[in-house]
Design a protein around this motif. Structure first.
Motif, short mmCIF file in Angstrom:
data_model
loop_
_atom_site.label_atom_id
_atom_site.label_comp_id
_atom_site.label_asym_id
_atom_site.label_seq_id
_atom_site.Cartn_x
_atom_site.Cartn_y
_atom_site.Cartn_z
N VAL A 51 -6.25 9.04 -1.03
CA VAL A 51 -4.86 8.63 -1.14
C VAL A 51 -4.72 7.63 -2.28
N ALA A 52 -3.53 7.59 -2.84
CA ALA A 52 -3.16 6.54 -3.78
C ALA A 52 -2.24 5.60 -3.02
N GLU A 53 -2.66 4.36 -2.88
CA GLU A 53 -1.91 3.38 -2.11
C GLU A 53 -1.57 2.18 -2.98
N GLU A 54 -0.35 1.70 -2.81
CA GLU A 54 0.05 0.48 -3.50
C GLU A 54 0.90 -0.34 -2.55
N GLN A 55 0.49 -1.55 -2.32
CA GLN A 55 1.20 -2.49 -1.44
C GLN A 55 1.49 -1.86 -0.07
N GLY A 56 0.49 -1.17 0.46
CA GLY A 56 0.61 -0.58 1.78
C GLY A 56 1.39 0.72 1.85
N ILE A 57 1.80 1.25 0.70
CA ILE A 57 2.58 2.50 0.65
C ILE A 57 1.70 3.61 0.12
N ILE A 58 1.61 4.72 0.86
CA ILE A 58 0.89 5.90 0.39
C ILE A 58 1.81 6.65 -0.55
N LYS A 59 1.45 6.69 -1.82
CA LYS A 59 2.29 7.31 -2.84
C LYS A 59 1.85 8.72 -3.19
N GLY A 60 0.59 9.05 -2.90
CA GLY A 60 0.08 10.38 -3.21
C GLY A 60 -1.21 10.63 -2.46
N LEU A 61 -1.63 11.89 -2.50
CA LEU A 61 -2.85 12.27 -1.79
C LEU A 61 -3.52 13.43 -2.49
N TYR A 62 -4.78 13.62 -2.16
CA TYR A 62 -5.44 14.85 -2.56
C TYR A 62 -6.42 15.25 -1.48
#
Length: 97
Positions: A51-62
């Motif tokens: 996952v791509a996470e920023e400030q506790g938010i999942i913004k993307g995945l693979y």
């Protein structure tokens, strides 16, 4: 932004992104959205999920898994998804790299 292996606490965000792509109907072969339970099973069954996470938010995945079995089991299949509101911000690029 941090790209890392997924955790069970990420499932809700991952499911939302996955279902957004499925509902759009242009990228993944699935036709039905995942429930919470189905998402937990689906992501756990992959060889790897990130996952791509920023400030506790999942913004993307693979997800990554073998493309086939036997002698071609070493050939991977990867799927990437970025939540629509975060597209164009380098999330997908970070996931691929």
């Amino acid at each position: 932004m941090e790209v890392r292996a997924y955790r069970e606490t990420d499932i809700s965000g991952m499911r939302a992104i996955w279902n957004e792509v499925v509902e759009e109907g242009r990228a993944f072969p699935q036709t039905g959205c995942l429930s919470d339970e189905e998402a937990t099973i689906f992501f756990a069954s992959q060889s790897y999920c990130g996952v791509a996470e920023e400030q506790g938010i999942i913004k993307g995945l693979y997800i990554l898994h073998p493309n086939n079995i036997g002698r071609v089991g070493h050939i991977a299949n990867a799927s990437y998804a970025v939540e629509k509101r975060y597209q164009g911000q380098g999330v997908g690029r970070a996931l691929v790299q």
